[in-house]
Design an enzyme around this catalytic site. Sequence first.
Site, mmCIF file in Angstrom:
data_model
loop_
_atom_site.group_PDB
_atom_site.id
_atom_site.type_symbol
_atom_site.label_atom_id
_atom_site.label_comp_id
_atom_site.label_asym_id
_atom_site.label_seq_id
_atom_site.Cartn_x
_atom_site.Cartn_y
_atom_site.Cartn_z
ATOM 1 N N SER A 68 -2.466 0.789 -4.512
ATOM 2 C CA SER A 68 -2.900 1.867 -3.631
ATOM 3 C C SER A 68 -4.292 2.383 -3.944
ATOM 4 C CB SER A 68 -1.897 3.028 -3.718
ATOM 5 O OG SER A 68 -2.346 4.152 -2.998
ATOM 6 N N GLY A 69 -5.014 2.725 -2.887
ATOM 7 C CA GLY A 69 -6.279 3.429 -3.026
ATOM 8 C C GLY A 69 -6.057 4.922 -3.176
ATOM 9 N N ASP A 82 0.863 -1.163 0.000
ATOM 10 C CA ASP A 82 0.000 0.000 0.000
ATOM 11 C C ASP A 82 0.915 1.233 0.000
ATOM 12 O OD1 ASP A 82 -2.336 1.628 0.415
ATOM 13 O OD2 ASP A 82 -1.744 1.760 2.519
ATOM 14 N N LYS A 93 -7.412 -4.565 -5.077
ATOM 15 C CA LYS A 93 -6.024 -4.812 -4.693
ATOM 16 C C LYS A 93 -5.715 -6.318 -4.700
ATOM 17 C CE LYS A 93 -5.035 -0.771 -1.781
ATOM 18 N NZ LYS A 93 -4.501 -0.336 -0.477
ATOM 19 N N GLU A 124 -1.351 10.698 4.045
ATOM 20 C CA GLU A 124 -2.423 10.353 3.117
ATOM 21 C C GLU A 124 -2.447 11.462 2.075
ATOM 22 O OE1 GLU A 124 -4.710 7.748 3.076
ATOM 23 O OE2 GLU A 124 -3.589 6.762 4.701
ATOM 24 N N ASN A 156 -9.008 -1.659 3.918
ATOM 25 C CA ASN A 156 -9.082 -2.021 2.499
ATOM 26 C C ASN A 156 -7.862 -2.806 2.031
ATOM 27 O OD1 ASN A 156 -7.463 0.355 2.732
ATOM 28 N ND2 ASN A 156 -7.681 0.722 0.547
ATOM 29 N N ASP A 163 -0.188 5.101 0.779
ATOM 30 C CA ASP A 163 -0.465 6.105 1.800
ATOM 31 C C ASP A 163 -0.461 5.503 3.205
ATOM 32 O OD1 ASP A 163 -2.623 8.481 0.097
ATOM 33 O OD2 ASP A 163 -0.987 7.261 -0.661
ATOM 34 N N ASP A 192 -1.887 -0.817 5.803
ATOM 35 C CA ASP A 192 -2.284 -0.338 7.126
ATOM 36 C C ASP A 192 -3.792 -0.228 7.318
ATOM 37 O OD1 ASP A 192 -2.948 3.041 7.073
ATOM 38 O OD2 ASP A 192 -2.230 2.030 5.280
ATOM 39 N N ARG A 236 -14.547 12.058 -1.002
ATOM 40 C CA ARG A 236 -13.326 12.829 -0.757
ATOM 41 C C ARG A 236 -12.809 13.486 -2.036
ATOM 42 N NH1 ARG A 236 -9.522 8.610 2.188
ATOM 43 N NH2 ARG A 236 -10.706 7.182 0.874
#
Length: 408
Positions: free
Chosen positions: A286-287, A198, A332, A207, A358, A200, A355, A243
Amino acid sequence: MSKEYELILVKISGEDKPGLATTLTSILARYGATILDIGQADIHSTISLGILFKSPKSKSGDIIKDILFETHQMGVQSRFSPVSVEDYLQWVSNQGKHRWIVTLLGRKFSAHAISETTAILTSQGLNIDSISRLTGRLPLVEDGSDNKACIQLSVRGTPIDKTKIQSEFLRISKELGFDISFQEDNLYRRNRRLICLDMDSTLIQTECIDELAERAGTGAQVRAITESAMRGEIDFCESFTRRVALLKGLPVSVMEEIAESLPITEGAERLLTILKRHGFKIAILSGGFTFFGNYLKRRFGVDYVYANDLEVGDDGCLTGRYVGDIVDGRRKAELLRTIAQVENIDLQQVIAVGDGANDLPMLNIAGLGIAYHAKPKVQAGAKQSISNMGLDGILYMLGFKDKYISQL
């Protein structure tokens, strides 16, 4: 066999002396003895050497006499113990038992941590075969630097309750401020080939969407949504859409400014550099946003980057929308499977690190899934966790020693 041969275990201890092993094995060779097992450990120039040998009964006395004489001359102690055929056969049968690697990671060695860990292992019917230090020697006086301390235990046996071991390890790691990894010692543990990270709050200590929101004047709103999503309270796709909408009107040039000052997580550069030199493939799943992932790709030589693309209007500003499918937890896991298939790598050879909630889908399908400085819910759902060291703590979970890392 017992009428013609006998089995003897000789244990040598004392100050390490050059040629000791040569001297002992030469004596055994002279009398036609067969070595059934041999092991040696050396700590601070103090040696502990054990040899189990099969000797013709008629020669055992001479072997013992010669070894006693030579060890006395060299200033070390020798002890002899007879071993029954039954005990030896039992020992051989135990070699087929499961083997495990327990790794303790922290800033310093704690006798309390080691005591609690070994007590849990004993209560589960497991035996410790060896203990070794993977990190360099710690300074006598702590100077405020980020020390690293790691020891590795090789353990044998079948646990009574593996789930309970994991929960107990998680409990004492929280109480005593260190991390414990419990892995089966198999071929895959020694042959990992792909790491998926991941970005962020894992590879970087921020983030990116929060950083963008601060520039857009919507920081508090976005942070609240981010925290809720990371705790698993709201769906990631919903939180992401909400967001991104709050970034509308932000100039793309702001993304370039943020990328140049991304705070890299402790140990990340060391981890990626060593794994790259060791032949690993590296992926960022990554999201967050592709823009920042590509920046890290160029910096660290990452092989794959999959993240989200923000839509940019004709005026060079973000529209508050995204392009393509959202990279969420399910995506992912799919991407991890796809990369492993493309690279012809078994899932058991894959490491996944993250972390957030997700990240759990990919952590759970990887051979080694690690929750990194994660929320309690994520730690409880992952196979392994690191909360007290940098990302390079993963190297010790793989069995790397500092002295070998320095050579790479």
